[in-house]
Design a protein around this motif. Structure first.
Motif, PDB file in Angstrom:
ATOM      1  N   MET A   1       0.842  -1.195   0.000  1.00  0.00           N
ATOM      2  CA  MET A   1       0.000   0.000   0.000  1.00  0.00           C
ATOM      3  C   MET A   1       0.877   1.244   0.000  1.00  0.00           C
ATOM      4  N   ILE A   2       0.292   2.352  -0.311  1.00  0.00           N
ATOM      5  CA  ILE A   2       1.071   3.577  -0.311  1.00  0.00           C
ATOM      6  C   ILE A   2       0.544   4.542   0.755  1.00  0.00           C
ATOM      7  N   LEU A   3       1.452   5.404   1.164  1.00  0.00           N
ATOM      8  CA  LEU A   3       1.130   6.444   2.132  1.00  0.00           C
ATOM      9  C   LEU A   3       0.719   7.696   1.363  1.00  0.00           C
ATOM     10  N   GLY A   4      -0.366   8.338   1.797  1.00  0.00           N
ATOM     11  CA  GLY A   4      -0.795   9.544   1.096  1.00  0.00           C
ATOM     12  C   GLY A   4      -1.496  10.508   2.013  1.00  0.00           C
ATOM     13  N   LYS A   5      -1.842  11.647   1.443  1.00  0.00           N
ATOM     14  CA  LYS A   5      -2.576  12.665   2.199  1.00  0.00           C
ATOM     15  C   LYS A   5      -3.769  13.099   1.349  1.00  0.00           C
ATOM     16  N   VAL A   6      -4.926  13.170   1.964  1.00  0.00           N
ATOM     17  CA  VAL A   6      -6.114  13.618   1.238  1.00  0.00           C
ATOM     18  C   VAL A   6      -6.006  15.125   1.032  1.00  0.00           C
ATOM     19  N   ILE A   7      -5.990  15.554  -0.231  1.00  0.00           N
ATOM     20  CA  ILE A   7      -5.841  16.992  -0.487  1.00  0.00           C
ATOM     21  C   ILE A   7      -7.053  17.603  -1.190  1.00  0.00           C
ATOM     22  N   GLY A   8      -8.036  16.793  -1.512  1.00  0.00           N
ATOM     23  CA  GLY A   8      -9.198  17.388  -2.174  1.00  0.00           C
ATOM     24  C   GLY A   8     -10.218  16.356  -2.605  1.00  0.00           C
ATOM     25  N   THR A   9     -11.182  16.829  -3.388  1.00  0.00           N
ATOM     26  CA  THR A   9     -12.318  16.011  -3.790  1.00  0.00           C
ATOM     27  C   THR A   9     -12.549  16.168  -5.297  1.00  0.00           C
ATOM     28  N   VAL A  10     -13.015  15.095  -5.932  1.00  0.00           N
ATOM     29  CA  VAL A  10     -13.412  15.194  -7.340  1.00  0.00           C
ATOM     30  C   VAL A  10     -14.934  15.220  -7.401  1.00  0.00           C
ATOM     31  N   TRP A  11     -15.490  16.226  -8.077  1.00  0.00           N
ATOM     32  CA  TRP A  11     -16.928  16.284  -8.277  1.00  0.00           C
ATOM     33  C   TRP A  11     -17.274  15.658  -9.607  1.00  0.00           C
TER      34      TRP A  11
ATOM     35  N   ILE B   1      -8.965  13.065  -3.731  1.00  0.00           N
ATOM     36  CA  ILE B   1      -7.658  13.219  -4.356  1.00  0.00           C
ATOM     37  C   ILE B   1      -6.605  12.987  -3.285  1.00  0.00           C
ATOM     38  N   VAL B   2      -5.728  12.038  -3.545  1.00  0.00           N
ATOM     39  CA  VAL B   2      -4.704  11.673  -2.569  1.00  0.00           C
ATOM     40  C   VAL B   2      -3.330  11.949  -3.164  1.00  0.00           C
ATOM     41  N   ARG B   3      -2.564  12.707  -2.432  1.00  0.00           N
ATOM     42  CA  ARG B   3      -1.197  12.939  -2.877  1.00  0.00           C
ATOM     43  C   ARG B   3      -0.282  11.964  -2.159  1.00  0.00           C
ATOM     44  N   GLU B   4       0.602  11.337  -2.902  1.00  0.00           N
ATOM     45  CA  GLU B   4       1.534  10.408  -2.260  1.00  0.00           C
ATOM     46  C   GLU B   4       2.516  11.173  -1.384  1.00  0.00           C
ATOM     47  N   LEU B   5       2.898  10.540  -0.280  1.00  0.00           N
ATOM     48  CA  LEU B   5       3.819  11.161   0.673  1.00  0.00           C
ATOM     49  C   LEU B   5       5.093  10.348   0.820  1.00  0.00           C
ATOM     50  N   ASN B   6       6.183  11.062   1.091  1.00  0.00           N
ATOM     51  CA  ASN B   6       7.397  10.413   1.550  1.00  0.00           C
ATOM     52  C   ASN B   6       7.209  10.024   3.018  1.00  0.00           C
ATOM     53  N   LEU B   7       8.179   9.286   3.553  1.00  0.00           N
ATOM     54  CA  LEU B   7       8.052   8.831   4.935  1.00  0.00           C
ATOM     55  C   LEU B   7       8.195   9.968   5.951  1.00  0.00           C
ATOM     56  N   ASP B   8       8.688  11.128   5.518  1.00  0.00           N
ATOM     57  CA  ASP B   8       8.731  12.299   6.419  1.00  0.00           C
ATOM     58  C   ASP B   8       7.518  13.199   6.182  1.00  0.00           C
ATOM     59  N   TYR B   9       6.523  12.662   5.510  1.00  0.00           N
ATOM     60  CA  TYR B   9       5.268  13.361   5.203  1.00  0.00           C
ATOM     61  C   TYR B   9       5.419  14.481   4.161  1.00  0.00           C
ATOM     62  N   SER B  10       6.604  14.616   3.573  1.00  0.00           N
ATOM     63  CA  SER B  10       6.724  15.606   2.503  1.00  0.00           C
ATOM     64  C   SER B  10       6.039  15.027   1.268  1.00  0.00           C
ATOM     65  N   PRO B  11       5.470  15.894   0.424  1.00  0.00           N
ATOM     66  CA  PRO B  11       4.704  15.392  -0.714  1.00  0.00           C
ATOM     67  C   PRO B  11       5.585  14.860  -1.839  1.00  0.00           C
ATOM     68  N   LYS B  12       5.133  13.788  -2.469  1.00  0.00           N
ATOM     69  CA  LYS B  12       5.746  13.326  -3.720  1.00  0.00           C
ATOM     70  C   LYS B  12       5.055  14.043  -4.879  1.00  0.00           C
ATOM     71  N   LYS B  13       5.568  13.843  -6.067  1.00  0.00           N
ATOM     72  CA  LYS B  13       4.965  14.476  -7.242  1.00  0.00           C
ATOM     73  C   LYS B  13       3.608  13.872  -7.573  1.00  0.00           C
ATOM     74  N   ASN B  14       3.459  12.604  -7.324  1.00  0.00           N
ATOM     75  CA  ASN B  14       2.310  11.897  -7.870  1.00  0.00           C
ATOM     76  C   ASN B  14       1.048  12.000  -7.003  1.00  0.00           C
ATOM     77  N   SER B  15      -0.091  12.139  -7.663  1.00  0.00           N
ATOM     78  CA  SER B  15      -1.392  12.098  -6.993  1.00  0.00           C
ATOM     79  C   SER B  15      -2.243  11.031  -7.639  1.00  0.00           C
ATOM     80  N   LEU B  16      -3.264  10.586  -6.932  1.00  0.00           N
ATOM     81  CA  LEU B  16      -4.201   9.640  -7.522  1.00  0.00           C
ATOM     82  C   LEU B  16      -5.586   9.885  -6.933  1.00  0.00           C
ATOM     83  N   ILE B  17      -6.580   9.284  -7.549  1.00  0.00           N
ATOM     84  CA  ILE B  17      -7.957   9.438  -7.092  1.00  0.00           C
ATOM     85  C   ILE B  17      -8.383   8.127  -6.453  1.00  0.00           C
ATOM     86  N   ALA B  18      -8.919   8.203  -5.217  1.00  0.00           N
ATOM     87  CA  ALA B  18      -9.303   6.986  -4.494  1.00  0.00           C
ATOM     88  C   ALA B  18     -10.684   7.148  -3.886  1.00  0.00           C
TER      89      ALA B  18
END
Lengths: 100, 100, 100, 100, 100
Positions: free
Chosen positions: C1-11, C26-43
């Motif tokens: 599984m991947i670690l992410g942060k919820v940053i928004g919603t898709v209507w 909308i989930v942005r992938e996170l590094n282990l120090d919680y800094s954001p990665k480039k990639n986002s995905l919709i879940a």
């Protein structure tokens, strides 16, 4: 499926009970000119592949479609040994090799 | 499957009801010389792996083929603990390590 | 599984009939120090995750193993909310963050 | 699915018993202007594709949804031959080609 | 799932018999600011998406969970049309766009 070369073995005594007897091989991905790519993966062997042989690896749920891997927690299986690649379309051959 | 090292644990109290009791471990991917790759992932442990141990991780639907993970929303499972890697084909060893 | 942060919603009002009522985050992938990665995905959310929360996302067929997502055309589900990461092996911490 | 071009054949006599008779083609991924990408993969052909033809490849468990590939350990299948791409939105066409 | 924009159509007369009538659309992946990413893919449409529309694409076996795609060799389906993205966490917005 991907093209690879068997470069070694993983030794593991503590593993899922369904995997007793399974042989884990280390497969390095190959370019079409048989030069090595950076990436390696671990696969179960279903065709008697030996170290040094060029093989085809199926991944994902398809890796469980052999008698040896059915219903087992493995996501990569060697399902064929490569005799020869016959590449007929060779435009820009230099680009066939992933250099980075 | 991929080679990794257990480097930590994820604490989560709010999770899918099917996952109560499941232990989420943080696994860092390893190169074949055990040096760390950039990428990490979260996996459920089915073999009693501890922090610091080198393990094999199966992903995708194959991650649900253990007694512990059956029918559960997990896509990565630790299904073996690595004793030793036996790499027999060592041409261009320096390229085995993903430096970027 | 991947670690992410919820940053928004898709209507979305026009969607597959099986997905009426499903909430796309909308989930942005996170590094282990919680800094954001480039990639986002919709879940799809199965645990009541809110914007700003750190979560775990399962992908592929495993995303359909919750009551909410069963037999639905979704390939990513939030199945846990992260309380804390406990990283015990910290050698070369700087490399844990994907800078590129 | 991905767009590709059949550039060759893999010869293999030792393979999983379920795969006797299956034809393994080498498919190079294409950009939308038909220029080649770096990556190639091996796919089973279910539509009579020949070398030099542009095709569509389905991967993963979906690759087993043809009569030819059902329950077989293959993770990529050619399921359509491309007549023509009709690209209507052409903003920043230069970016459509993956140059790296 | 991934965010994308329908940019064209693939014409194919020779395809797997299960796919007669299926419409293959070309979807370019989008960043969260709707700027295009490098990567494109081919998806079947299950919601009447038209060229120029922003959509959500489900991949893998999940792509077969619509009435239109059930048991068919397709690994990507458009299962929703996007009305609007509502991004609430905007720290480091510049990093949300994949520039490379």
């Amino acid at each position: 499926m991907i093209l690879g070369k068997v470069i070694g073995t993983v030794w593991s005594t503590r593993k899922d009970e369904n995997l007793v007897g399974a042989k884990f091989l280390i497969v390095r991905e190959l370019n079409l000119d048989y030069s090595p790519k950076k990436n390696s993966l671990i696969a179960v062997d279903s065709v008697g592949a030996g170290v040094g042989e060029n093989v085809i690896v199926a991944q994902g749920s398809s890796a469980r479609q052999t008698n040896l891997t059915k219903n087992k927690p493995v996501d990569a299986v060697i399902m064929a040994i490569v005799d020869k690649l016959d590449i007929s379309v060779k435009e820009k051959v230099e680009e066939l090799v992933e250099t980075k």
